[in-house]
Design an enzyme around this catalytic site. Sequence first.
Site, mmCIF file in Angstrom:
data_model
loop_
_atom_site.group_PDB
_atom_site.id
_atom_site.type_symbol
_atom_site.label_atom_id
_atom_site.label_comp_id
_atom_site.label_asym_id
_atom_site.label_seq_id
_atom_site.Cartn_x
_atom_site.Cartn_y
_atom_site.Cartn_z
ATOM 1 N N LYS A 13 2.035 28.873 -34.886
ATOM 2 C CA LYS A 13 1.412 29.170 -33.591
ATOM 3 C C LYS A 13 2.158 30.333 -32.945
ATOM 4 O O LYS A 13 3.382 30.278 -32.759
ATOM 5 C CB LYS A 13 1.489 27.916 -32.724
ATOM 6 C CG LYS A 13 0.405 27.796 -31.685
ATOM 7 C CD LYS A 13 0.458 26.398 -31.080
ATOM 8 C CE LYS A 13 -0.562 26.228 -29.989
ATOM 9 N NZ LYS A 13 -0.373 24.952 -29.273
HETATM 10 O O1 G3P Z 1 -3.273 23.212 -26.537
HETATM 11 C C1 G3P Z 1 -2.748 23.795 -25.392
HETATM 12 C C2 G3P Z 1 -2.436 22.720 -24.457
HETATM 13 O O2 G3P Z 1 -1.321 22.007 -24.873
HETATM 14 C C3 G3P Z 1 -2.322 23.084 -23.046
HETATM 15 O O3 G3P Z 1 -2.842 22.012 -22.370
HETATM 16 O O4 G3P Z 1 -3.217 20.555 -20.493
HETATM 17 O O5 G3P Z 1 -1.069 21.851 -20.682
HETATM 18 O O6 G3P Z 1 -3.203 22.999 -20.133
HETATM 19 P P1 G3P Z 1 -2.561 21.852 -20.834
#
Ligand code: G3P
Length: 217
Positions: free
Chosen positions: A87
């Site tokens: 990633k």
């Molecule tokens: O896959 C990306 C993710 O981990 C971000 O999610 O909920 O932190 O915006 P969030």
Amino acid sequence: MKFFIDTANLAQIKEAQELGVLDGVTTNPSLMAKEGITGRNNILKHYVDICNIVDGDVSAEVISTDLKGMIKEGEELAELHEQIVVKVPMIKDGIKAIKYFSDKGIRTNCTLVFSCGQALLAAKAGAAYVSPFIGRLDDISTDGLNLISEIRHIYDNYEFETQILAASVRHTMHVIDCAKIGADVMTGPLSAIEGLLKHPLTDSGLAKFLEDYQKGN
Ligand code: G3P
């Protein structure tokens, strides 16, 4: 649409795997820290533990922000397990790293994507996955799902093989909307996947079937 779970929590990964619908896992440094996984060696071991639970792709994120560092880290991550996808953040050196990895046959997931232009660059560089963060766009009153739609349109125009991995999925309706739009993959919490199970008519219908069965026996 493939279902990935977005967590570093092994119990939740196992639970999703046992449901039989899990296609992979995404993690990030924040999710690792949330599980108390710190230190390079522990983090690398944790990636291997995740790979041993699931059959599909497991995204492992580089921490470096310069090309040389990203290449060194990414090669180390890719060596860990054949399921690892490196990633890489959507920055200038990140695009160079994606191109480098792609030429070497190392698969990448371009993360922190918030615009069509960024998604176009990631596909041109040869990313296996592009991760637009829909929840975080929604958080700032911008339509995250619309970005998925626009990227789908662009990728279809040119038959890019890069898979659209809808990330920062927060709830069950995000999952359904991503499927309607044609995202290749969605990654979200276990609750968003399990929310797909729920309907009150299923619950009341099952209760009635069981009640009627009892009456006749
Ligand atoms: O896959 C990306 C993710 O981990 C971000 O999610 O909920 O932190 O915006 P969030």
